[in-house]
Write a protein that holds these residues in place. Structure first.
Motif, short mmCIF file in Angstrom:
data_model
loop_
_atom_site.label_atom_id
_atom_site.label_comp_id
_atom_site.label_asym_id
_atom_site.label_seq_id
_atom_site.Cartn_x
_atom_site.Cartn_y
_atom_site.Cartn_z
N TYR A 195 122.91 160.21 -4.29
CA TYR A 195 121.64 159.56 -4.64
C TYR A 195 120.57 160.64 -4.62
O TYR A 195 120.26 161.21 -3.57
N GLU A 196 120.04 160.94 -5.80
CA GLU A 196 119.05 162.01 -5.92
C GLU A 196 117.82 161.48 -6.66
O GLU A 196 117.78 161.52 -7.91
N PRO A 197 116.82 161.00 -5.92
CA PRO A 197 115.60 160.57 -6.62
C PRO A 197 115.02 161.77 -7.36
O PRO A 197 114.82 162.84 -6.77
N TRP B 178 124.21 175.55 -7.07
CA TRP B 178 123.50 176.82 -7.30
C TRP B 178 122.77 176.84 -8.65
O TRP B 178 122.09 177.81 -8.97
N LYS B 179 122.98 175.81 -9.45
CA LYS B 179 122.32 175.71 -10.77
C LYS B 179 122.49 177.01 -11.56
O LYS B 179 123.52 177.65 -11.44
N MET B 180 121.47 177.43 -12.35
CA MET B 180 121.63 178.65 -13.14
C MET B 180 121.02 179.83 -12.37
O MET B 180 120.05 180.46 -12.80
N VAL C 173 122.52 169.80 -2.16
CA VAL C 173 121.38 170.67 -1.89
C VAL C 173 121.20 171.68 -3.02
O VAL C 173 122.18 172.31 -3.44
N GLY C 174 119.99 171.83 -3.52
CA GLY C 174 119.72 172.81 -4.56
C GLY C 174 119.11 174.07 -3.97
O GLY C 174 119.81 174.96 -3.50
N GLY C 175 117.78 174.15 -3.96
CA GLY C 175 117.07 175.37 -3.53
C GLY C 175 117.54 175.93 -2.20
O GLY C 175 117.76 177.15 -2.06
N ALA C 176 117.73 175.06 -1.22
CA ALA C 176 118.08 175.54 0.12
C ALA C 176 119.55 175.95 0.23
O ALA C 176 120.00 176.37 1.30
N ALA D 155 112.22 163.90 -6.10
CA ALA D 155 112.41 164.71 -4.88
C ALA D 155 113.17 166.00 -5.16
O ALA D 155 113.29 166.86 -4.28
N ILE D 156 113.67 166.16 -6.39
CA ILE D 156 114.49 167.35 -6.69
C ILE D 156 113.62 168.54 -7.02
O ILE D 156 112.84 168.51 -7.97
N GLY D 157 113.74 169.57 -6.19
CA GLY D 157 113.02 170.82 -6.43
C GLY D 157 111.52 170.71 -6.26
O GLY D 157 110.77 171.60 -6.66
N THR D 158 111.04 169.62 -5.68
CA THR D 158 109.60 169.40 -5.59
C THR D 158 109.06 169.61 -4.18
O THR D 158 107.84 169.67 -3.98
N GLY E 123 120.25 163.72 -2.09
CA GLY E 123 119.80 165.00 -2.64
C GLY E 123 118.34 164.91 -3.03
O GLY E 123 117.89 163.90 -3.59
N GLY E 124 117.62 165.99 -2.76
CA GLY E 124 116.20 166.04 -3.10
C GLY E 124 115.44 166.75 -2.00
O GLY E 124 115.07 166.13 -1.00
N SER E 125 115.27 168.09 -2.18
CA SER E 125 114.51 168.90 -1.23
C SER E 125 115.05 168.80 0.21
O SER E 125 114.27 168.74 1.16
N VAL E 126 116.37 168.77 0.33
CA VAL E 126 116.97 168.84 1.68
C VAL E 126 116.82 170.27 2.19
O VAL E 126 117.03 171.24 1.46
N GLY F 139 126.60 163.96 -14.14
CA GLY F 139 125.38 163.16 -14.24
C GLY F 139 124.20 163.68 -13.44
O GLY F 139 123.29 162.90 -13.10
N HIS F 140 124.19 164.99 -13.14
CA HIS F 140 123.00 165.51 -12.44
C HIS F 140 121.76 165.20 -13.27
O HIS F 140 121.80 165.22 -14.51
N SER F 141 120.65 164.93 -12.61
CA SER F 141 119.45 164.49 -13.34
C SER F 141 118.96 165.55 -14.32
O SER F 141 118.35 165.22 -15.34
C1 PEP Z 1 119.73 169.23 -6.75
O1 PEP Z 1 119.57 169.99 -7.68
O2 PEP Z 1 120.73 168.49 -6.76
C2 PEP Z 1 118.75 169.23 -5.67
C3 PEP Z 1 118.81 168.25 -4.81
O3 PEP Z 1 117.83 170.23 -5.65
P1 PEP Z 1 116.78 170.56 -4.46
O4 PEP Z 1 117.55 170.52 -3.16
O5 PEP Z 1 116.24 171.91 -4.76
O6 PEP Z 1 115.73 169.49 -4.49
#
Ligand code: PEP
Length: 253
Positions: free
Chosen positions: A168-170, A12-14, A234-237, A173-176, A212-215, A96-98
């Protein structure tokens, strides 16, 4: 298909006040019900952690923290230790989140120390690794994720490895909105599993590797068809109950 149980986690981040977090957690608990075929976890902010734990106490959803400090106690203003997370009944911690690496200066060495801190109190971890777009375009993806994995996991016992999930979170691809294709993800996951096998032998077949990355609800099923993909971070979703529940309940092909 592997016999590794799929593991879907929401970071859920911040985001979310306590009231909003409680609403999201309640909606999720209801939507997910008694699902036992998949492991599920959420990572709220620290301020919302106790309230979310209360709501999810009798649910199948585990509750984790987004980071921890590597020392047990001390003069580290603003930080929280793995011992403190354990003390409040946290189930997991992300390491170790990016965003921690890029925005808060977490080096491989710091990530290793945080992982060791979590292992010290037997707090299961999700260890995040991944390359930036520049590194991918320079053909350095494997070199970068190998370095991150070796730095974090060298010398651990098989018993310790069993408490670690890799994500594995390129970074590109995160939040993009740019998801790695299932083929790109599979290639990286297969490579990562090979590195874990070199370090730890056959326990590599038990270690779960999340992508992880825009799932999103509409791409999770395609990703999960790949043999080395064992779930998603999963972040945003993960910020609405409907969307994260749809990801958790993806249909197997
Ligand atoms: C994340 O923050 O770990 C992530 C994968 O974010 P998002 O799903 O929004 O790309």
């Amino acid at each position: 298909m592997s016999d590794r149980k799929p593991f879907l986690a929401g970071n859920w981040k911040m985001h979310k006040t306590v009231e909003e977090a409680v609403e999201l957690a309640s909606g999720l608990a209801e939507a997910v019900g008694s699902e036992t075929g998949r492991d599920i976890a959420v990572f709220p902010t620290l301020t919302a952690l106790p309230a979310v734990q209360d709501i999810l106490l009798d649910s199948v959803i585990k509750v984790g923290a987004q980071t921890c400090h590597y020392e047990t106690t001390g003069a580290f203003t603003g930080e929280v230790s793995a011992e403190m997370l354990k003390d409040v009944g946290c189930d997991l911690v992300l390491v170790g989140h990016s965003e921690r690496r890029a925005l808060f200066g977490e080096t491989d060495e710091i990530v290793r120390k945080k992982l060791e801190a979590a292992l010290r109190v037997e707090l299961p971890t999700i260890l995040c690794v991944g390359e930036t777009i520049g590194e991918r375009e320079a053909g350095r993806t494997e070199e970068v994720i190998k370095r991150q994995i070796e730095s974090a996991l060298t010398g651990l016992s098989a018993q310790q490895m069993a408490t670690i999930t890799i994500a594995y979170e390129p970074v590109w691809a995160i939040g993009t909105g740019l998801t790695a294709t299932p083929e790109q993800a599979q290639e990286a996951h297969h490579y990562l599993r090979g590195i874990v096998r070199e370090l730890h032998g056959e326990v590599a077949d038990q270690v779960r590797i999340q992508y992880g990355g825009s799932v999103k609800p509409d791409n999770i099923a395609g990703l999960m068809l790949k043999v080395d993909l064992d779930g998603a971070l999963v972040g945003g979703a993960a910020l609405t109950a409907d969307s994260f529940a749809a990801i958790v309940k993806y249909s197997e092909g």
